[in-house]
Scaffold this active site. Structure first.
Site, mmCIF file in Angstrom:
data_model
loop_
_atom_site.group_PDB
_atom_site.id
_atom_site.type_symbol
_atom_site.label_atom_id
_atom_site.label_comp_id
_atom_site.label_asym_id
_atom_site.label_seq_id
_atom_site.Cartn_x
_atom_site.Cartn_y
_atom_site.Cartn_z
ATOM 1 N N ASP A 139 11.257 4.960 -4.453
ATOM 2 C CA ASP A 139 11.748 3.562 -5.403
ATOM 3 C C ASP A 139 12.353 3.577 -6.054
ATOM 4 O O ASP A 139 12.175 5.083 -6.975
ATOM 5 C CB ASP A 139 10.459 2.674 -5.509
ATOM 6 C CG ASP A 139 10.816 0.790 -5.135
ATOM 7 O OD1 ASP A 139 11.559 1.069 -5.796
ATOM 8 O OD2 ASP A 139 10.277 0.980 -4.933
ATOM 9 N N LYS A 148 8.412 -7.497 8.065
ATOM 10 C CA LYS A 148 9.035 -8.629 7.794
ATOM 11 C C LYS A 148 9.358 -9.693 8.846
ATOM 12 O O LYS A 148 10.380 -9.632 9.039
ATOM 13 C CB LYS A 148 9.585 -8.772 6.470
ATOM 14 C CG LYS A 148 9.326 -8.193 5.767
ATOM 15 C CD LYS A 148 7.999 -8.204 3.987
ATOM 16 C CE LYS A 148 7.873 -6.762 3.434
ATOM 17 N NZ LYS A 148 6.934 -6.658 3.053
HETATM 18 C C1 LIG Z 1 7.279 -5.347 -1.303
HETATM 19 S S1 LIG Z 1 8.056 -4.646 -2.991
HETATM 20 C C2 LIG Z 1 6.519 -2.825 -2.458
HETATM 21 C C3 LIG Z 1 5.005 -2.812 -3.020
HETATM 22 C C4 LIG Z 1 4.249 -1.713 -2.903
HETATM 23 N N1 LIG Z 1 4.398 -1.811 -1.841
HETATM 24 C C5 LIG Z 1 3.163 -2.081 -3.572
HETATM 25 O O1 LIG Z 1 1.885 -2.469 -3.028
HETATM 26 O O2 LIG Z 1 2.909 -2.099 -5.102
HETATM 27 C C6 LIG Z 1 9.354 -3.864 -2.013
HETATM 28 C C7 LIG Z 1 9.722 -2.647 -2.949
HETATM 29 O O3 LIG Z 1 11.002 -1.179 -1.669
HETATM 30 C C8 LIG Z 1 11.536 -0.793 -2.332
HETATM 31 N N2 LIG Z 1 13.256 -0.859 -2.254
HETATM 32 C C9 LIG Z 1 13.547 -1.742 -1.233
HETATM 33 N N3 LIG Z 1 14.404 -1.236 -0.608
HETATM 34 C C10 LIG Z 1 14.794 -0.290 -0.833
HETATM 35 C C11 LIG Z 1 15.154 0.725 -0.737
HETATM 36 N N4 LIG Z 1 16.462 1.065 0.275
HETATM 37 N N5 LIG Z 1 14.817 2.297 -0.586
HETATM 38 C C12 LIG Z 1 13.366 2.333 -1.360
HETATM 39 N N6 LIG Z 1 13.160 1.600 -1.681
HETATM 40 C C13 LIG Z 1 14.000 -0.021 -1.655
HETATM 41 C C14 LIG Z 1 12.278 -2.827 -3.612
HETATM 42 O O4 LIG Z 1 12.737 -1.552 -5.304
HETATM 43 C C15 LIG Z 1 10.366 -2.857 -4.029
HETATM 44 O O5 LIG Z 1 9.762 -1.870 -5.222
#
Ligand SMILES: C[S@@+](CC[C@H](N)C(=O)[O-])C[C@H]1O[C@@H](n2cnc3c(N)ncnc32)[C@H](O)[C@@H]1O
Length: 352
Positions: A236, A301
């Protein structure tokens, strides 16, 4: 003397998240055909289906996605403002049932939750009356039978009896303790997935395994993997927080989750990135089909409309990829209690 009626269900009641009644109904209709009926309103958080008479209750591992929990129903009884107990006992007398416990339930809505106080007060009255009739037996082993009284409102109750199962929750709502060291409440989503979707979790999820968490920040899902003894690559661009920031079992990499790949295959892949479901499905299919991971939990989602069709499209895409790769696999997809506009899927590749 009249003989007791058999405990043949007149129908099934399915609980769901409010607003997901059409999807819950679609699950029921896929199984019962047009006998699945929505005699309940939108936002009621439950749907009922009429049984033909020879159906088994759907099992925990059934193909239902949006049904949280189901109960075979003997009947539905309208209740007066006062003395709600007498009509319920009167209804049950025809069956002379035997059971070991009583659950008083209500829908997962604001109106439903307002019934929780009533449910707590009403329970001992039901137990006492059932005891007097000789129906409530002490549990001494074997199949445990449970009387379900599901109050759609204070004046409308569905009555059912069925075998208690693992993973049954009162009102279909799992009561999970939030671990205070976890950096986000999403940790409960993965915990619920481990409880609800994985058979033999102690075998499938154990110390010494490796995992990848795509979209890991701030670390709620990573926490669950670490807690089960795994070493985790947390992918991330955002920061890991609290106990997951700099944890010795966690390697945080600021990389794109759609591009990054591990040098060696891992045991687990989890993914909670907020993205179009079909993109996530393709990514998961790629990881599994190429042997980079053997087990996965991920979220899809969902759009507001055509949720069922979107889920089907994504799961078909994954199945096709795994079939083309000649792999054996199991898929479970459920709308878990901690899911909002999303579902959670578990896939395991392999023969066992
Ligand atoms: C809903 S949050 C995740 C929460 C996490 N599962 C937790 O329990 O704390 C979604 C995460 O996906 C990350 N994200 C979105 N697109 C991404 C990508 N292409 N590569 C890596 N991370 C990504 C965002 O930065 C965000 O932190």
């Amino acid at each position: 003397m009249t003989s007791a009626k058999p405990l043949q269900p007149a129908g099934f009641l399915a609980y769901c998240r409010p607003g997901f009644e059409p999807e819950c109904l679609a699950d029921l209709q896929a199984r019962y055909g047009k006998r699945g009926q929505q005699d309940t309103g939108a936002g009621w958080a439950f749907v009922s289906a009429v049984a033909r008479g020879d159906e088994d209750e759907p099992s925990f591992s059934s193909s239902f996605i949006f049904v949280r929990q189901s109960v075979p129903v003997l009947g539905r009884v309208s209740l007066p403002e006062r003395d709600r107990l007498t009509p319920i006992i009167g209804f049950l007398r025809a069956f002379s049932p035997e059971f070991h416990e009583v659950w008083i339930e209500y829908p997962d809505t604001n109106d439903g939750k307002a019934l929780s106080g009533f449910a707590k007060k009403f329970q001992p009255y039901v137990e006492k009356a059932a005891g007097k009739e000789g129906w409530l037996k002490e549990y001494t082993g074997g199949p445990k039978l449970r009387l379900h009284l599901f109050f759609a409102s204070q004046n409308d109750v569905f009555i059912g009896i069925r075998r208690a199962r693992d993973n049954d929750w009162l009102c279909g709502i799992p009561r999970l303790r939030f671990p205070s060291e976890a950096p986000s409440r999403s940790t409960l989503k993965l915990l619920e997935a481990f409880i609800m979707l994985i058979d033999e979790p102690e075998r499938r999820l154990k110390s010494g395994m490796t995992g990848v968490d795509l979209g890991a920040a701030p670390g709620g899902w990573t926490y669950q993997l670490v807690h089960h003894g795994l070493k985790v690559f947390a992918i991330d661009n955002g920061p890991m927080k609290g106990s997951m920031d700099g944890h010795p079992q966690v390697k945080h990499l600021k990389e794109d989750g759609f591009r990054w790949k591990p040098k060696h295959a891992v045991d687990w892949l989890v993914c909670d990135m907020v993205e179009q479901p079909v993109r996530i499905a393709s990514l998961i299919a790629q990881w599994l089909a190429s042997g980079m991971a053997r087990q996965t939990v991920f979220n899809l989602k969902l759009p507001m409309k055509k949720r069922h069709a979107e889920v089907e499209r994504c799961l078909t895409l994954i199945r096709d990829a795994l079939d083309d790769a000649g792999l054996r696999y199991r898929i479970r997809a459920r709308h878990l209690y901690h899911d909002r506009e999303e579902i959670t899927c578990y896939i395991r590749v392999g023969k066992d």
